[in-house]
Design a protein around this motif. Structure first.
Motif, PDB file in Angstrom:
ATOM      1  N   ILE A 162     -16.323   1.000  -9.614  1.00  0.00           N
ATOM      2  CA  ILE A 162     -16.101   0.406 -11.088  1.00  0.00           C
ATOM      3  C   ILE A 162     -16.091   1.763 -11.873  1.00  0.00           C
ATOM      4  O   ILE A 162     -15.851   1.309 -13.139  1.00  0.00           O
ATOM      5  CB  ILE A 162     -16.908  -0.549 -11.330  1.00  0.00           C
ATOM      6  N   ALA A 163     -16.296   2.896 -11.399  1.00  0.00           N
ATOM      7  CA  ALA A 163     -16.390   4.208 -12.216  1.00  0.00           C
ATOM      8  C   ALA A 163     -16.428   5.208 -11.227  1.00  0.00           C
ATOM      9  O   ALA A 163     -17.041   5.359 -10.172  1.00  0.00           O
ATOM     10  CB  ALA A 163     -17.626   4.108 -13.217  1.00  0.00           C
ATOM     11  N   ASP A 164     -15.768   6.290 -11.667  1.00  0.00           N
ATOM     12  CA  ASP A 164     -15.548   7.410 -11.334  1.00  0.00           C
ATOM     13  C   ASP A 164     -15.717   8.785 -11.771  1.00  0.00           C
ATOM     14  O   ASP A 164     -14.549   8.764 -12.650  1.00  0.00           O
ATOM     15  CB  ASP A 164     -14.222   7.486 -10.021  1.00  0.00           C
ATOM     16  N   VAL A 165     -16.431   9.778 -12.064  1.00  0.00           N
ATOM     17  CA  VAL A 165     -16.461  10.665 -13.314  1.00  0.00           C
ATOM     18  C   VAL A 165     -16.882  11.941 -12.490  1.00  0.00           C
ATOM     19  O   VAL A 165     -17.826  12.099 -11.867  1.00  0.00           O
ATOM     20  CB  VAL A 165     -17.652  10.475 -14.165  1.00  0.00           C
ATOM     21  N   GLU A 166     -16.018  12.759 -12.679  1.00  0.00           N
ATOM     22  CA  GLU A 166     -16.306  14.232 -12.116  1.00  0.00           C
ATOM     23  C   GLU A 166     -17.275  15.059 -12.853  1.00  0.00           C
ATOM     24  O   GLU A 166     -17.049  15.015 -14.272  1.00  0.00           O
ATOM     25  CB  GLU A 166     -14.960  15.009 -11.897  1.00  0.00           C
ATOM     26  N   LEU A 167     -18.263  15.896 -12.399  1.00  0.00           N
ATOM     27  CA  LEU A 167     -19.173  16.401 -13.274  1.00  0.00           C
ATOM     28  C   LEU A 167     -18.614  17.693 -13.523  1.00  0.00           C
ATOM     29  O   LEU A 167     -17.735  18.314 -13.041  1.00  0.00           O
ATOM     30  CB  LEU A 167     -20.577  16.572 -12.392  1.00  0.00           C
ATOM     31  N   THR A 168     -19.010  18.256 -14.922  1.00  0.00           N
ATOM     32  CA  THR A 168     -18.946  19.536 -15.281  1.00  0.00           C
ATOM     33  C   THR A 168     -19.897  20.391 -14.374  1.00  0.00           C
ATOM     34  O   THR A 168     -20.595  19.915 -13.846  1.00  0.00           O
ATOM     35  CB  THR A 168     -19.149  19.692 -16.770  1.00  0.00           C
ATOM     36  N   ASN A 169     -19.846  21.636 -14.817  1.00  0.00           N
ATOM     37  CA  ASN A 169     -20.742  22.657 -14.478  1.00  0.00           C
ATOM     38  C   ASN A 169     -21.964  22.994 -15.223  1.00  0.00           C
ATOM     39  O   ASN A 169     -22.248  24.234 -15.006  1.00  0.00           O
ATOM     40  CB  ASN A 169     -19.825  24.058 -13.900  1.00  0.00           C
TER      41      ASN A 169
END
Length: 212
Positions: free
Chosen positions: A128-135
């Protein structure tokens, strides 16, 4: 084949080891269990890292629940005889040594290609959610959850009748790693956490969601 010895981090972020107290955070490693960093076995077990999280807020915006989770990635290290967690950036390369009967001591480098946080409903396992992390070393991950996926039709109907609805959802961290000298990438799924909440309509008929 036996795997022994230590894991180490190649970047400056790992130059110091700090004592870690939970302080409201949850911590897990890539085999799904809670993370510990006190022994050499913990260093080996956590060679792909760990992560800790802290729920900051849940706010309803239209038909979306906006969930903010403070997230920090960790590496379990042994430096000068001391073992402890060190904070690292999501895309830092992790290096670890492995001892095998066939080839002796080998050093491998695991470089993240993607680091994501994924939310899903237990029992359904629908993402229900998919977020790529920053560095960033410390970051606020924002999960935007569609209320139609977070709450069932029956639960939405119960809300209309003035009932309080109890629910939950899970979230987990995933890394896609490129291992040195390998022609394939390795997907690592860390242990998941569950957020329990209660939902209700206020006097203005606006939906409110509170974490339990």
């Amino acid at each position: 084949m036996k795997f022994l010895l230590t894991a180490l981090i190649s970047l400056v972020a790992a130059s110091s080891i700090t004592a870690f107290a939970s302080n409201g955070y949850n911590v897990k490693v890539s085999d799904g269990g809670a993370a510990h960093c006190k022994t050499k076995a913990d260093v080996v077990r956590g060679r792909f890292g760990a992560y800790k999280t802290h729920l900051k807020s849940i706010v309803v915006d239209g038909n979306t629940a906006v969930v903010k989770i403070e997230t920090i990635l960790l590496s379990c290290l042994e430096i000068e005889g001391k073992i402890g967690f060190s904070e690292v950036r999501p895309y830092d390369t992790l290096s670890y040594q492995t001892v095998t009967f066939d080839n002796g001591i080998q050093t491998f480098h695991a470089t993240p290609e993607f680091v994501k946080m994924i939310a899903y409903k237990d029992g359904v396992y629908k993402k229900i959610a998919d977020v790529e992390l920053t560095n960033d070393l410390k970051q606020m991950v924002t999960l935007k959850l569609d209320l139609d996926e977070l709450l069932t039709a029956n639960e939405r109907e119960d809300l209309e009748f003035g009932k309080v609805v109890l629910g939950n959802f899970d979230y987990t961290l995933q890394k896609t790693l490129k291992i040195s000298d390998r022609d394939y990438s390795k997907l690592i799924t860390f242990g998941s956490f569950r957020i329990h909440f209660k939902a209700s309509l206020d006097k203005n008929n606006s939906l409110k969601i509170l974490a339990l």
